[in-house]
Design an enzyme around this catalytic site. Structure first.
Site, short mmCIF file in Angstrom:
data_model
loop_
_atom_site.label_atom_id
_atom_site.label_comp_id
_atom_site.label_asym_id
_atom_site.label_seq_id
_atom_site.Cartn_x
_atom_site.Cartn_y
_atom_site.Cartn_z
N HIS A 211 0.82 -1.22 0.00
CA HIS A 211 0.00 0.00 0.00
C HIS A 211 0.85 1.27 0.00
CE1 HIS A 211 0.44 -0.31 4.49
NE2 HIS A 211 0.42 1.02 4.42
N ASP A 244 0.34 -7.66 1.36
CA ASP A 244 0.74 -6.28 1.61
C ASP A 244 2.26 -6.14 1.66
OD1 ASP A 244 0.36 -3.57 1.89
OD2 ASP A 244 0.09 -3.64 4.07
N SER A 326 4.66 2.70 7.65
CA SER A 326 4.37 1.53 6.83
C SER A 326 5.58 1.12 6.00
CB SER A 326 3.20 1.81 5.89
OG SER A 326 1.99 1.74 6.56
#
Length: 483
Positions: A211, A244, A326
């Site tokens: 992402h 992910d 992230s």
């Protein structure tokens, strides 16, 4: 569990009485009277508003009184024993210094035949000891204080010269930061954001979250900036939306890249120390610490739209993780990567006016053992490979297990004919409650557990049918790509 991707000083002891002398007494300061209470700032009786004691503050400048010994001083309040005066604000009020500090001070009269001589000897011995231990420092302080100004003592080493022992947070951060990058990704229309990644190998591959780079997959702009300020253009090698995980590669990568050491996430224990590195809210090269709060935490994280979900059996940590962390590494106390920071559970309140949620101590990382396998497949083929059982399960949050649906996706069969589940004897309506020794409470939990395995792995499935419990052995199949 559904989550969001994130994109005081001790007062001086009473001074000793002055040594006797034959010199006439100097005149006392104006307004001073024998037996009067100590002046403001005197260590015998700090005023309530005084935050600290200055060295020598409130001391009399008169010479010793020839009529030794002097009369005993008046009773003084205990240090901190007044329940708030003096040091109460620092948490030492209410007798915080203990009973020994709460007594009054009175100099005993010297014994007959030894008074003056004994006292002088004691003072000389004390002076010799002090001179032997701190003469150099005393000379320096005296020389620097000739002007009557403030005196400070400087350390012989500065922060940059201090050696950090291996295993300390500072040492781990110093070693890992040069191999961590801040990633900027934008689509062809200019939409995008900031995330983190880390050096995976010497060929210039950087591992991050899907992402983080998703906007740049189809013709967007992608760059990675190291803590030393060097910025490199990059391209997406492969991305796995379900896991992910993504891999990007630096263009014109430097030859001195130092990959971070990968640990073993299976060996991690609850309570182990963790160190997270990332760019929370765009604040690059930020280091936070915590512990492993839980293992094998089932997490289904979304990209914010709810249309694309990722599933993981995550490492949970209370190290502060925010949007921008992230893709960054979650390290153990030795600096080994044990996970990729990926998602947070948070309140709906945003931070820094961005409307984004922030950390409440519930962060989740993809175990590195899984991420390593995925990254290697992406580098090798550019596409992810998923393990599967060959059956459709309900994605509803329940506590009863993962139910095989009566209808497959898009009208397909709920159990693939000839697939792993079919060969193991599973049927629509069966409720899977365990995979090996892991309890399965929902469909997302089952998916996350399956994806910790590789295609071809054999697993034991426990399921319920018609109110009875059964077990069966199943060999996991494979699926290539995110479609």
């Amino acid at each position: 569990m559904s989550t969001e991707n994130e994109g005081t000083a001790v007062p001086p002891a009473p001074s000793a009485p002055p040594p006797p002398g034959d010199a006439p007494a100097a005149s006392a300061p104006q307004g001073a009277h024998p037996g009067s209470a100590p002046a403001a700032g005197d260590p015998y009786g700090p005023p309530a508003a005084q935050a600290h004691h200055d060295a020598g503050a409130g001391e009399s400048s008169s010479a010793p009184d020839p009529s030794w010994p002097p009369p005993p001083p008046p009773s003084t309040p205990a240090y901190g024993g007044d329940g708030g005066a003096g040091h109460g604000a620092a948490g030492h009020g209410g007798g915080g210094w203990g009973a020994g500090w709460g007594t009054t001070h009175q100099q005993p009269a010297p014994k007959n035949g030894r008074g003056r001589g004994g006292l002088v000897a004691a003072v000389l011995v004390a002076a010799l000891v002090a001179g032997g231990l701190g003469g150099g420092l005393g000379y320096t302080l005296a020389r620097e204080n000739d002007g009557g100004g403030s005196t400070t003592v400087s350390s012989s080493t500065s922060g940059g010269n201090v050696k950090r022992d291996p295993g300390t947070v500072a040492a781990v951060a110093a070693a890992a930061l040069p191999s961590t990058v801040t990633i900027e990704a934008a689509s062809s229309s200019g939409e995008g954001g900031t995330g983190t990644g880390f050096v995976f190998d010497k060929q210039g591959h950087i591992v991050t979250n899907n992402h983080v780079v998703a906007d740049a997959v189809d013709g967007g702009n992608l760059s990675a900036t190291f803590p030393n300020g060097k910025k490199y253009e990059a391209e997406v090698v492969g991305n796995a939306q379900g896991y992910d995980v993504a891999v990007i590669k630096l263009k014109n990568a430097p030859s001195d890249l130092k990959p971070l050491t990968l640990g073993n996430s299976d060996d991690v224990a609850v309570g182990d120390s963790t160190i997270a590195i990332g760019a929370p809210f765009g604040l690059s090269n930020t280091v936070t610490t915590g512990i492993i709060s839980a293992k094998n935490r089932p997490v289904a994280s979304s990209d914010g739209t709810g249309s694309k979900a990722s599933y993981m059996s995550a490492l949970q940590t209370d190290a502060s993780i925010n949007p921008g962390n992230s893709g960054g590494p979650l390290l153990d106390a030795q600096g080994n990567v044990i996970g990729i920071n990926s998602a947070i559970q948070s309140t709906s309140n945003g931070g820094f006016g961005t409307g984004q949620a922030g950390s409440i101590g519930l962060g989740f990382a993809i175990p590195i053992n899984q991420a390593k396998y995925v990254a290697q497949e992406l580098i090798r083929t550019g596409k992810p490979v998923y393990a599967k059982i060959g059956a459709s399960v309900s994605l509803e949050d329940t506590t009863n297990g993962a139910k095989i649906t009566e209808q497959g996706v898009g009208g397909t069969e709920p159990v693939d004919p000839g697939g792993p589940a079919d060969k193991a004897g599973l049927k629509p309506g069966d409720v899977i409650t365990k995979l090996d020794d892991r309890v399965i409470d929902s469909g997302p939990t089952l998916i996350g557990e399956i994806w910790t395995h590789k295609p071809g792995d054999e697993v034991t499935i426990t399921y319920e049918r018609g109110g009875k419990e059964h077990t069966t052995e199943l060999t996991l199949g494979s699926r290539v790509g995110d479609s």
